[in-house]
Every structure is written in structure tokens, then in C-alpha cells.
Design a protein around this motif. Structure first.
Motif, PDB file in Angstrom:
ATOM      1  N   ALA A  94      32.126  71.903  -7.729  1.00 41.63           N
ATOM      2  CA  ALA A  94      30.679  70.458  -7.725  1.00 41.63           C
ATOM      3  C   ALA A  94      29.817  71.038  -8.624  1.00 41.63           C
ATOM      4  N   ARG A  95      29.493  71.662  -9.144  1.00 36.13           N
ATOM      5  CA  ARG A  95      28.096  71.933 -10.208  1.00 36.13           C
ATOM      6  C   ARG A  95      28.725  70.618 -11.364  1.00 36.13           C
TER       7      ARG A  95
ATOM      8  N   ALA B 292      32.768  75.273  -5.625  1.00 29.64           N
ATOM      9  CA  ALA B 292      31.636  75.988  -6.712  1.00 29.64           C
ATOM     10  C   ALA B 292      31.260  75.877  -7.777  1.00 29.64           C
TER      11      ALA B 292
ATOM     12  N   SER C  11      26.195  74.899  -4.006  1.00 26.21           N
ATOM     13  CA  SER C  11      26.567  73.841  -4.104  1.00 26.21           C
ATOM     14  C   SER C  11      26.906  72.692  -2.797  1.00 26.21           C
TER      15      SER C  11
ATOM     16  N   ARG D  39      24.434  81.198 -13.020  1.00 29.05           N
ATOM     17  CA  ARG D  39      24.947  80.827 -12.247  1.00 29.05           C
ATOM     18  C   ARG D  39      26.604  81.141 -12.046  1.00 29.05           C
TER      19      ARG D  39
END
Length: 573
Positions: A347-348, A344, A403, A573
Motif C-alpha cells: 500500500a505504501r 501494508a 495504510s 514506517r
């Protein structure tokens, strides 16, 4: 520590390289005097001296600095960087400042943890010394003309005394390789220039950190521990005891999935991608290979960790020597959740390809299959339904769902996270309202802070708030944190403070907006290091000494992440 990604070495204050495995991290050691062996590679001032030392900024180039009766001597040490898989190059440069430098040099390698001494030693045509130790080929060049062979035979050693004129320096270059070393001798000047340049290219500025110098140093350590395969060893050493005569000696020369994920998430928090990409690549490959049977740890090239065995060496004082690790027989559920948190984070930053997304799907499916099982947990104790492990999976599923590329997939993952959270809440909430270690263990645990930091529940969840306050009240002393309570003894009598836990507390407090407390915890724990700025797993608060193997990768990772996050308001986040 000096390191090149493929192996590392520890240099002592008397100028001895006292620990080094070759050709790889998990290979048998060729220098072992750190753990009671006889083998070492020493450059030591003649006569009396006072020791000091420092790293060149942003590198793993170390300077031993000695004030002698006659002047100042430095020995500049490094492994040529980046390292080659089958060939280690140890660079040593002896520097005389305003007065001549008189030093004694000993080269006494013994492969196989001291079992196989130096043999077949002879001076080659180009003036270098060559020989064999175990299966390794050795070549020693540079200022070695005065070296003489002692103990001729299978236990040979090379010795010499050197005088370096005032204002000058001399170089020594040691090569250890799996194959015969042929061709021209290495040029020390070019190797030094290339090594310094490569470190400059590999280490980011990290100017947004609240502690830029220490953040860069932590990054350097993590980079030095990371192989070209992407695998990062948990530490460079084995058998440095966590507590004298307590039997807690372990071999950490392997890549723990959890630690790798911590390092990747720290790199993402710092806004840099190289270590993040390494972690994603290594963890993804392990998931594709092993799926729901993901092991907690591997060698850096992805092989199983060998079984644990004792070595016939005296050991570090207060401990005993062993290699291998019984982690190879464990299941650690939280490693699957940490893998999803890593993906994740990547992915960000738009760092995932299709194979990485497939690995995330494999991890999520493995959680769906295995979350009801007992596991060994983050501290690798007995198998139980550890609350931390399950909540980490909740955090990972939630993060990767946000994500994800598919709404249907995201809904499935969020639903699974809800189910795990509901079951855990039904069985592992303490009567006081905080999380407890497991349904059958009401105790407090530092690991219970992490899932909230990672998003398993909102920061204002009453269980999270009670857990943080309970941890600070029960398991901390004067800015240092402990894992859990072993027994009724005072905390510091059972084990050292866990430096990792101190940085986790800083993050938890920062998440709650308690900035002054968070900064105090960060500053307190970043000071828990030795002169070279290395962190081990534990810190003896009373004696102000490091305990256990070093440098401990996950501590450096959490320092890097804390320093990166504390400089700005908490990112939800």
C-alpha cells in the motif's frame, strides 16, 4: 542453482546436474544423484582438473570453470528463462579457451525419483535424440552426433566423448516436457540470447544498496524461485540434512506464506515492485480461497502440500530422503500477521487493488477469530501461544491500519492490536523485562526481535530493548545468531547458526541506531555462503559449511532487505 521460475536444478563441481524436478518444483525428480540416486546429466573434463565457477552478473547463468592438465574448460549452464509451465529447456555450452577441450558427457534421466529410466530412445531425422522417462517426453539436440546408447531398454543412458577445438564452443539442448516434443529443433544461440536479455529485464540495478552485487544476486535467486503464479518455493531441494544423523530432513519445494511475505517486504524495501506484486498476488489469492483456514504453505500453484513420505533412495550423507511436509497439518498465526505487513508495504507503494484490500480484511478478521488459539509458530514446533506469532499480528494490524482506506476500519484494527498486545504483555513478559517465547516458556528466541522491527511496539519500548540485549548476550557468538537454546549444550553443538537470524539482528541494531554493530552483523552473515553465493538455512560456524536445503529463500530475502535498509537512517514506517 540454475532456475527459470517453474523449476530449478543444482549443478555440481564435476559438471553434473545432480538435482532437478520436472515439470514443476514439487514434481518427482528426474535427476537425483544429489540425494543418493543414480540419475544425472554430466559434462565432465577428461583427466584431472581443479574446479571453480561463477555466475554471469545479474543472472542465473552459471559457469563451471575447470583448470585441466591441458588448458581451461568452461561449461555455461542455464534453464531457458522465463520458463514454460510444461516444458523445461536445459542449456549447456562447452567452451574451449586456448587449448582443445576434452569432455565426457552422460545423460541418464530417471523420472519418479529414479524409478523410471530412459526408454524408447532413438535418433530423430533432425539428428536429435528422443525418448521417454516416466510421463516426460525428452529431446536432446545440439552437438549430440557422437552420442551412443548404453544399457538399451528401460534403463538406457546416452554417453559420448567430445573434443571442442581451441577457441570454440558447442551447445547441448535438453528439453523435458509433459507433451510430445515436435517441430523444429530449438536454436541454442537464440535461446541463450533471449535468456540473457530476459534476466537483464527482470533484475533491477539496486544501486542504493550497501552491497549492490550481493543484493542483485539475492534478488536473482528470489526471482528464479518464483513461479509465474507468483508462488515462491522456500528452497529448490528436499532432504539436505540440517545436522548429520539428527533426523532434521525436510522438503522445502513449496511456497510458505511467511517466506513469501518476507520476500515481498524485502522487494518493497529495495524499491522494486515485481517480486512485491508476485507476493501480494499469491498471498491474496490464498486468503480469498481459504480465509481463516489459511495454510502455512502451498504448492506454487496453490494446491495443498502433500503428506510427508519416505523415498527409497540412500539419501544425502547424514540424512534420508522424503517428499511432502507435515506443515499441511499446522496452523501458524504469524502468517496472517505477515500477510498484513506485506499488504501494508504494498500500500505504501500504491500497489494494492480492491481484491488485495479485501484479502487484507479477510486476514484481519481471521486474526480476530483465531489469535487466542495456540499455533505451531515460526519454527514449526509444538502448538503454544507463541509470543512472536501474536506480536507479529499486532505489527500487521498496526501497519495496515495506517495504510487503510477507512478510518472506522483503521480504528477497529488498531483496537484489536491493542487488545492482543495487552494480553501478550500480561502473560509473556519475562521477569527481566524482556519478551519470552510464550507464557509457559521463559526462554529467549531470535524471532522475538522481528515484531519490534515491524512496528508492534516502538523501537524504544523497554521490552524491545531488553529483548535485543538479551538475545545478543544469550544466543549469539562472534557475529552469528541462533534461534533458541535447545538444551544445555553449547549453541553450535545443537544446531548451526541461522543466517536469517544474523540479518534480523542487523536490522534490529540498525533500528536502534547502533550502525557499526549492525554493519558488522550484516557483513559477517553475508559471508556465510559457498562459492556460488547461495545461502542455506543454517551455517556450521566451526566447519564453515552450509547446512540444510538451498538456496533458502527467506535468507536471501533478509539479505536483500538488510542491504537496502542499512544504507540510510531507519525508516520508522
Amino acid at each position: 542453482m540454475i532456475a527459470d521460475g517453474e523449476r530449478g536444478a543444482l549443478v555440481g563441481p564435476r559438471g553434473g546436474i545432480v538435482w532437478m524436478c520436472a515439470p514443476r518444483w514439487d514434481s518427482d525428480a528426474v535427476f537425483t544423484s544429489l540425494v543418493g540416486g543414480q540419475s544425472l546429466y554430466a559434462v565432465t573434463p577428461a583427466g584431472r582438473f581443479v574446479w571453480g565457477g561463477y555466475y554471469e552478473e545479474g543472472t542465473l547463468i552459471w559457469h563451471n570453470r575447470w583448470i585441466t592438465e591441458h588448458g581451461i574448460i568452461e561449461c555455461r549452464d542455464a534453464l531457458a528463462f522465463p520458463g514454460q509451465l510444461d516444458r523445461a529447456v536445459v542449456l549447456r555450452q562447452i567452451i574451449a579457451h586456448e587449448h582443445p577441450a576434452h569432455v565426457d558427457v552422460v545423460l541418464d534421466p530417471r523420472a519418479g525419483f529414479d524409478r523410471q529410466g530412459l526408454r524408447s530412445v532413438h535418433r530423430a531425422d533432425q539428428g536429435a535424440w528422443t525418448g521417454r522417462t516416466g510421463e516426460l517426453h525428452l529431446r536432446w539436440s545440439g552437438e549430440v552426433a557422437k552420442a551412443k546408447v548404453r544399457q538399451v531398454g528401460r534403463g538406457s543412458r546416452l554417453e559420448m566423448s567430445l573434443t571442442v577445438p581451441a577457441g570454440q564452443s558447442v551447445d547441448l539442448v535438453l528439453e523435458l516436457a509433459s507433451q510430445p516434443l515436435r517441430g523444429e529443433l530449438p536454436d541454442a544461440g537464440k535461446l541463450w540470447t533471449a535468456t540473457h536479455a530476459q534476466w537483464a529485464d527482470n533484475v533491477p540495478a539496486l544501486e542504493e544498496s550497501i552491497a549492490t552485487r550481493d543484493s542483485r544476486h539475492a534478488y536473482v535467486m528470489l526471482r528464479g524461485l518464483t513461479s509465474s503464479s507468483g508462488g515462491m518455493v522456500a528452497a529448490a531441494t528436499t532432504s539436505l540434512p540440517e545436522r548429520a544423523d539428527a533426523g532434521r530432513n525436510y522438503d522445502y519445494r513449496y511456497a510458505w506464506v511467511r517466506d513469501q511475505c518476507y520476500a515481498g517486504q524485502a522487494a518493497a524495501a529495495a524499491g522494486t515492485d515485481a517480486l512485491l506484486d508476485d507476493a501480494v498476488r499469491f498471498v491474496s489469492e490464498r486468503l480469498h480461497a481459504d480465509g481463516p483456514k489459511l495454510a502455512p504453505a502451498y504448492t506454487v500453484d496453490g494446491r495443498p502440500v502433500p503428506d510427508q513420505r519416505r523415498l527409497d533412495l540412500p539419501g544425502y550423507p547424514g540424512g534420508f530422503d522424503l517428499v511432502g511436509n507435515w506443515v499441511n497439518r499446522q496452523f501458524q498465526l504469524d502468517a496472517l500477521g505477515e500477510s498484513l505487513l506485506l499488504f501494508a508495504a504494498a500500500a505504501r507503494r500504491d500497489r494494492l487493488d480492491s481484491a488485495h484490500w479485501q484479502a487484507a480484511e479477510i486476514a484481519a478478521e481471521a486474526i480476530a477469530q483465531r489469535w487466542p488459539e495456540d499455533d505451531a509458530g515460526i519454527w514449526e514446533i509444538d502448538n503454544r501461544p507463541w509470543t512472536h506469532s501474536r506480536l507479529t499480528c499486532v505489527a500487521g494490524l498496526r501497519a495496515v491500519a495506517r495504510s487503510g482506506r477507512s478510518q472506522t476500519q483503521a480504528a477497529d484494527w488498531s483496537g484489536l492490536a491493542d487488545a492482543i498486545l495487552a494480553d501478550t504483555a500480561a502473560h509473556a513478559v519475562h521477569p527481566s523485562g524482556r519478551w519470552q517465547r510464550s507464557p509457559d516458556d521463559p526462554g529467549m528466541d531470535a524471532a522475538l526481535l522481528l515484531p519490534t522491527i515491524r512496528g508492534a511496539v516502538p523501537a524504544d519500548d523497554p521490552r524491545a530493548l531488553q529483548t535485543l540485549d538479551g538475545y545478543l548476550a544469550e544466543l549469539t557468538q562472534d557475529g552469528y545468531g541462533y534461534r533458541f537454546r535447545h538444551d544445555e549444550r553449547p549453541l553450535g553443538d545443537a544446531e548451526g547458526a541461522f543466517v536469517l537470524c544474523g540479518f534480523v539482528a542487523a536490522l534490529a541494531l540498525h533500528q536502534q541506531g547502533r550502525e557499526a554493530e549492525a554493519t558488522r552483523w550484516f557483513e559477517r552473515n553475508r559471508a556465510a555462503c559457498g562459492s556460488p553465493g547461495l545461502y542455506s538455512e543454517e551455517y556450521d560456524v566451526a566447519e564453515r559449511q552450509l547446512r540444510g536445503n538451498l538456496p533458502q529463500a527467506f535468507v536471501h530475502a533478509l539479505l536483500l532487505e538488510s542491504a537496502s535498509r542499512l544504507g540510510a537512517p531507519w525508516d520508522a514506517r
